[in-house]
Each structure stands twice: as structure tokens, then as C-alpha cells.
Design an enzyme around this catalytic site. Sequence first.
Site, PDB file in Angstrom:
ATOM      1  N   ARG A  49       1.033  -1.288   0.003  1.00 38.50           N
ATOM      2  CA  ARG A  49       0.060  -0.072   0.041  1.00 38.50           C
ATOM      3  C   ARG A  49       0.880   1.199  -0.057  1.00 38.50           C
ATOM      4  NH1 ARG A  49      -3.800  -1.811   5.052  1.00 38.50           N
ATOM      5  NH2 ARG A  49      -4.897  -3.684   4.097  1.00 38.50           N
ATOM      6  N   ASP A  52       1.324   5.399   0.053  1.00 43.59           N
ATOM      7  CA  ASP A  52       0.687   6.289   0.851  1.00 43.59           C
ATOM      8  C   ASP A  52       0.053   7.575  -0.164  1.00 43.59           C
ATOM      9  OD1 ASP A  52       1.253   5.301   3.087  1.00 43.59           O
ATOM     10  OD2 ASP A  52       2.878   6.409   3.505  1.00 43.59           O
ATOM     11  N   ARG A  99      10.487   7.322   3.668  1.00 43.40           N
ATOM     12  CA  ARG A  99      10.483   8.688   3.825  1.00 43.40           C
ATOM     13  C   ARG A  99      11.186   9.171   5.267  1.00 43.40           C
ATOM     14  NH1 ARG A  99       4.408   9.902   3.444  1.00 43.40           N
ATOM     15  NH2 ARG A  99       5.165  12.271   4.035  1.00 43.40           N
TER      16      ARG A  99
END
Length: 257
Positions: free
Chosen positions: A50, A52, A202
Amino acid sequence: MPRYALKIEYHGAPFRGWQRQHDHPSVQATIEAALRRLDPSIDKITAAGRTDAGVHATAQVAHVNMSREWDPFRLGEAVNHHMRPAPVAIIGVAPVSDEFHARFSALGRHYVFRLVARRAPITLEAGLVWQVRKPLDSAAMQEGADRLLGHHDFTTFRSTMCQADSPFKTLDRLTITEVPHATGIEYRFDVRARSFLHNQVRSFVGTLERVGRGHWTPDDVTAALKARDRAACGPVCPPYGLYLAHVEYPEDPFART
């Protein structure tokens, strides 16, 4: 029911991420809506991971069960037709066995993050790279990145919203390469692991950018990792420089397509 693997490319800006959400656009819902135009019995598709909101993909992988057999080329063409004008494309379709699972069969995920240093505003690639104004020390960033390799408790680099059962992951690769860019420098982060925690990549990039600016040292990265405390992490960088670039399987389902 015949099962097909889909290789998917998308621009993440218009979506709240991969996963289907109520009242918000998602990549998953866009593809499922197109598939149901072809086969109303389809319930859902399952992806390798998944992504973001705002994150892109050049090679996301999902699988879907259809009620009848399709020629792979025609299936991809038909789904792409019904997804227009959304910035999502099926770039590969392959028939797979019932044992193939886009998520659980995967041996690893490969992400690329693009960070560009230049003074002039980014225009043609706006929304596709993270821009900083001054050049960074790539050697220092690489030294900091090397401190993160291996099997660790990555609590520091894990979102507080992460739903993973354990913060322990094995980071196989985190390399930083300088690539020429118009009037600037692109720093390309190549990150590979079997799986990742929420916001892990990130968090890595945001922390290493601080090292590249000289605000942190590589030793500070080690200290942050050992702290096992989210508050010890550097800033989490924006999503729009991040790409899911490859998903590895025991056998590449698209090798024959």
C-alpha cells in the site's frame, strides 16, 4: 476462476494512496471500477504493498480473479480504456496460478526516492521530485545510510500509525547516487527490503537529507536508530519523490509477456 497479475504505473498526486477509502479517490478503487466494467463479479484486487497519498509507482503489482479467461494484452488494453483520464496505467498482464499472491508471494520491494537540489523552481517535474535549494553532501548521506543496513528495531523510523506487528525489519540496500539534472543535482535513493514499515523510506530520506545539509552527522543517525523512539527521527520528507519501482517474486510473472 482465472487469476491475473497486473503491473501498474501511476502518478500518486490525485489519490489518497493505494488503498480504497470511503469518499476519497484511491488507485485501488480506480482499477477496480474499470475491471467491474468488464466483469461485474469482481470483488477486489490485492496489491504487493500500500503506497501512501502522493506516492507514485512505476511497477506496482496486484492480482485479480476474473470469471473467465482473457487474453492478457486485451485485458490490459480494456482496463486502461476504462480508467481514462486517471493517471493510472496497466503496463503488464500475466496469467498466474491460484498460488500466486501479489503480497505474500513477494520476496522484496524496491523503492526509489528522487531528491533534486537546485535554486530555480521545479516546473516540468513538479510533484514528481522533492526539491531542496542547496547541494548536499552525498558521501555523508551514504555513510549515514550505511548505519541503517541490516536487521534492526526501526521504531525511530516508523510512523506512529504503523499497523505492523513488529518494528523489526531487515534493510538490504540503501544507496545514494548523484544523477545530472538541469541546473542542479538529483540524489537518487535506492532502497530495498523484503517489506517496510509505514513511512519508513520517507523517514530515512528526511533524516539523511539533514545529514547532507550538515545539520546531523552519520553518528547522529546511529544514535537515532538506537534510541528506538519516533521523536528521535529527523523530518519525514514529502511523499511526491517516492516511487515503488519493483516487486521481486521467486519467478517473475511478467518475464514471458
